[in-house]
Design an enzyme around this catalytic site. Sequence first.
Site, PDB file in Angstrom:
ATOM      1  N   ARG A  39       0.856  -1.209   0.000  1.00  0.00           N
ATOM      2  CA  ARG A  39       0.000   0.000   0.000  1.00  0.00           C
ATOM      3  C   ARG A  39       0.888   1.254   0.000  1.00  0.00           C
ATOM      4  NH1 ARG A  39      -4.754   0.813  -1.573  1.00  0.00           N
ATOM      5  NH2 ARG A  39      -5.554  -0.922  -0.326  1.00  0.00           N
ATOM      6  N   GLN A  48      -8.671  -6.802  -9.018  1.00  0.00           N
ATOM      7  CA  GLN A  48      -8.526  -5.343  -9.072  1.00  0.00           C
ATOM      8  C   GLN A  48      -7.089  -4.956  -9.433  1.00  0.00           C
ATOM      9  OE1 GLN A  48     -10.313  -2.566  -8.485  1.00  0.00           O
ATOM     10  NE2 GLN A  48      -9.334  -1.236  -6.960  1.00  0.00           N
ATOM     11  N   ARG A 101       1.368  -6.341  -9.875  1.00  0.00           N
ATOM     12  CA  ARG A 101       1.813  -5.859  -8.549  1.00  0.00           C
ATOM     13  C   ARG A 101       1.782  -6.969  -7.490  1.00  0.00           C
ATOM     14  NH1 ARG A 101      -3.231  -2.353  -6.000  1.00  0.00           N
ATOM     15  NH2 ARG A 101      -4.809  -4.000  -6.214  1.00  0.00           N
ATOM     16  N   HIS A 138       0.401   3.659 -10.441  1.00  0.00           N
ATOM     17  CA  HIS A 138      -0.544   4.108  -9.399  1.00  0.00           C
ATOM     18  C   HIS A 138       0.204   4.877  -8.280  1.00  0.00           C
ATOM     19  CE1 HIS A 138      -3.738   3.868  -6.407  1.00  0.00           C
ATOM     20  NE2 HIS A 138      -4.515   3.230  -7.220  1.00  0.00           N
ATOM     21  N   ASP A 195     -12.123  10.287  -6.841  1.00  0.00           N
ATOM     22  CA  ASP A 195     -11.663   9.090  -7.579  1.00  0.00           C
ATOM     23  C   ASP A 195     -12.045   9.302  -9.042  1.00  0.00           C
ATOM     24  OD1 ASP A 195     -12.049   5.470  -7.044  1.00  0.00           O
ATOM     25  OD2 ASP A 195     -10.902   6.663  -8.508  1.00  0.00           O
ATOM     26  N   GLU A 208      -2.048   9.341 -11.092  1.00  0.00           N
ATOM     27  CA  GLU A 208      -1.582   8.127 -11.765  1.00  0.00           C
ATOM     28  C   GLU A 208      -1.568   8.297 -13.287  1.00  0.00           C
ATOM     29  OE1 GLU A 208      -4.416   5.224 -10.345  1.00  0.00           O
ATOM     30  OE2 GLU A 208      -4.595   6.361  -8.478  1.00  0.00           O
TER      31      GLU A 208
END
Length: 296
Positions: free
Chosen positions: A58, A76, A81, A159, A204, A263
């Site tokens: 995170r 997701q 990653r 991201h 978002d 991002e």
Amino acid sequence: ELCKGINGLDKVILRESRGSSAEVYLYGGHVTSWKNDHGEELLFLSSKAIFKPPKAIRGGIPICFPQFGGLGTLDQHGFARNRTWTIEDDPPPFPTNTLSKAFVDLILKPSEEDMKSWPHSFEYRLRVALGPGGDLMLTSRIRNTNSEGKPFSFTFAYHTYFSVSDISEVRVEGLETLDYLDNLRNKERFTEQGDALTFESEVDKIYLSTPTKIAIIDHEKKRTFVVRKDGLPDAVVWNPWDKKAKAMADFGDDEYKYMLCVEAAAIEKPITLKPGEEWKGRVELSAVPSSYCSGQ
Ligand code: TA6
């Protein structure tokens, strides 16, 4: 140099001759630190980040590939990653136009498992490099290595979690008046207002056809992050704010105040590669004193 990071996970530390540094974990090909030549940390990393596969770390710069968000059949943000990458032993030389030799090339290829959920063979080379002024450059080269002639499409994002002193004192320039898809309003399309973005609640948004340069101004720190991107037409701006922050186990309740995700991405129009074709997506991050006016 290659060393052991948190929970014994392998990481590479890059040091640039003038003192800036960066760290990238082989797990996720995940940049977790980028420091300027005063040793100040410029990326946000949650104090509750879980450095344990299969959970993504995170913070830092998660790589979203081959799918951004939940827009497809994969987990997701895809699986890049959540995989352990390998280091390319003899990478091609760094372009001579920059003095720095501080870089590492990481490689990801699909596992048997991945081929089941995403039946395409690819070779993904990620170069993480520090430029002479301490800029952080990420270059992705993704090639379709499919021999049976099948093309494939993907969506993508770096991201990036920027560290900010106080989200309510941050402005973003470069996205005003653009259209965006609002993830909080059923991904419907809206048009941004005419002046710099400010933040007082959850955001978002996927901005479409954005400029190559976006500025994130941290008023308190008198610091401006500049994001320069190439091959990445979209830009996502995300802050979970308090409610969503509390709902994330790997994110401190008040940490939303100290981060902003901007991002560089390719989302609205998925990228399609025919066999043998290669896509290149590059982002260059710099942190400059805020006397820098975004017009430059
Ligand atoms: O980039 C914004 C976003 O898509 C948000 O919708 C939120 O889900 C965020 O990514 C974090 O996703 P993650 O899977 O890393 O928790």
